[in-house]
Scaffold this motif. Structure first.
Motif, mmCIF file in Angstrom:
data_model
loop_
_atom_site.group_PDB
_atom_site.id
_atom_site.type_symbol
_atom_site.label_atom_id
_atom_site.label_comp_id
_atom_site.label_asym_id
_atom_site.label_seq_id
_atom_site.Cartn_x
_atom_site.Cartn_y
_atom_site.Cartn_z
ATOM 1 N N ARG A 1 1.663 6.575 -6.875
ATOM 2 C CA ARG A 1 0.484 7.378 -7.212
ATOM 3 C C ARG A 1 0.766 8.866 -7.002
ATOM 4 N NH1 ARG A 1 -5.213 6.690 -7.858
ATOM 5 N NH2 ARG A 1 -5.877 8.748 -8.495
ATOM 6 N N GLU B 1 -2.218 8.875 5.500
ATOM 7 C CA GLU B 1 -2.130 9.327 4.112
ATOM 8 C C GLU B 1 -0.744 9.880 3.805
ATOM 9 O OE1 GLU B 1 -4.090 12.743 1.228
ATOM 10 O OE2 GLU B 1 -4.797 12.526 3.280
ATOM 11 N N LEU B 2 -0.217 9.537 2.641
ATOM 12 C CA LEU B 2 1.077 10.043 2.203
ATOM 13 C C LEU B 2 0.923 11.498 1.775
ATOM 14 C CD1 LEU B 2 4.056 9.385 1.608
ATOM 15 C CD2 LEU B 2 3.329 8.766 -0.717
ATOM 16 N N THR C 1 3.844 11.285 6.332
ATOM 17 C CA THR C 1 2.430 10.904 6.390
ATOM 18 C C THR C 1 1.710 11.739 7.438
ATOM 19 O OG1 THR C 1 2.966 9.143 7.960
ATOM 20 C CG2 THR C 1 2.838 8.530 5.648
ATOM 21 N N TYR D 1 2.351 1.686 -3.505
ATOM 22 C CA TYR D 1 1.305 2.209 -4.387
ATOM 23 C C TYR D 1 1.093 3.700 -4.144
ATOM 24 C CZ TYR D 1 -3.243 2.841 -6.597
ATOM 25 O OH TYR D 1 -4.269 3.293 -7.383
ATOM 26 N N ALA D 2 1.047 4.111 -2.877
ATOM 27 C CA ALA D 2 0.843 5.525 -2.548
ATOM 28 C C ALA D 2 1.991 6.386 -3.071
ATOM 29 C CB ALA D 2 0.677 5.698 -1.039
ATOM 30 N N ARG E 1 0.826 -1.215 0.000
ATOM 31 C CA ARG E 1 0.000 0.000 0.000
ATOM 32 C C ARG E 1 0.863 1.270 0.000
ATOM 33 N NH1 ARG E 1 -5.341 -0.634 0.616
ATOM 34 N NH2 ARG E 1 -6.090 -2.668 1.294
ATOM 35 N N GLU E 2 1.972 1.238 0.729
ATOM 36 C CA GLU E 2 2.867 2.401 0.746
ATOM 37 C C GLU E 2 3.527 2.597 -0.621
ATOM 38 O OE1 GLU E 2 4.284 2.521 5.404
ATOM 39 O OE2 GLU E 2 5.231 1.061 4.051
#
Length: 154
Positions: A21, A65-66, A53, A17-18, A14-15
């Protein structure tokens, strides 16, 4: 705001991907600079991914959230700072200072280099970087090469 420095293998899916993104949102979409972001350097064992974050942790221990990111590379005799960015919602609050301080802590006494977007050269100068070459265009955006010399302990 928590700032963590991780290798690629330390990033959760997930990190990762963040990170990708946010880099895409800022550099490719917002700044209209299609470029090969996934250049292979994220995977190098010495590369550090510095993540800022928000303080809210998500499900199952995931970080919040990043909001900001930079990538720290080992280029042999010197370190290279790159991919410095903040999410649009995080700008104007001085949060990028923390990211760069975290990178400089890891760089230690080594020389470091970066390619700054020209309007940000003054901000980087506040951290000891100096312009070392002429301005050039990268993806239509003016940049300048900058270096922070090796530091000596006092």
């Amino acid at each position: 705001m928590p700032i963590r420095s991780l290798t690629f293998d330390d990033l959760t899916p997930r990190e990762a991907y963040a990170v990708w993104r946010l880099r895409q949102d800022v550099f490719v979409v917002e700044q209209d600079c299609p470029y090969p972001d996934l250049d292979g350097r994220d995977l190098e064992p010495a590369t550090r991914h510095v993540l800022l974050t928000d303080e809210q942790a998500g499900e199952e221990g995931e970080q919040g959230e990043l909001l900001g990111y930079l990538r720290l590379l080992d280029d042999g005799a010197y370190a290279r700072v790159g991919r410095v960015l903040l999410a649009r919602t995080a700008r104007g609050r001085g949060l990028a200072d923390g990211l760069l301080h975290a990178a400089l802590e890891q760089i230690g006494e080594r020389e470091s280099r970066l390619d700054a977007q020209a309007p940000l050269a003054g901000w980087y100068a506040g951290f000891g970087y100096a312009v070392t070459g002429p301005e050039y265009l990268e993806d239509g955006i003016p940049h300048v090469p900058m270096t922070r010399p090796a530091q000596t302990r006092r």
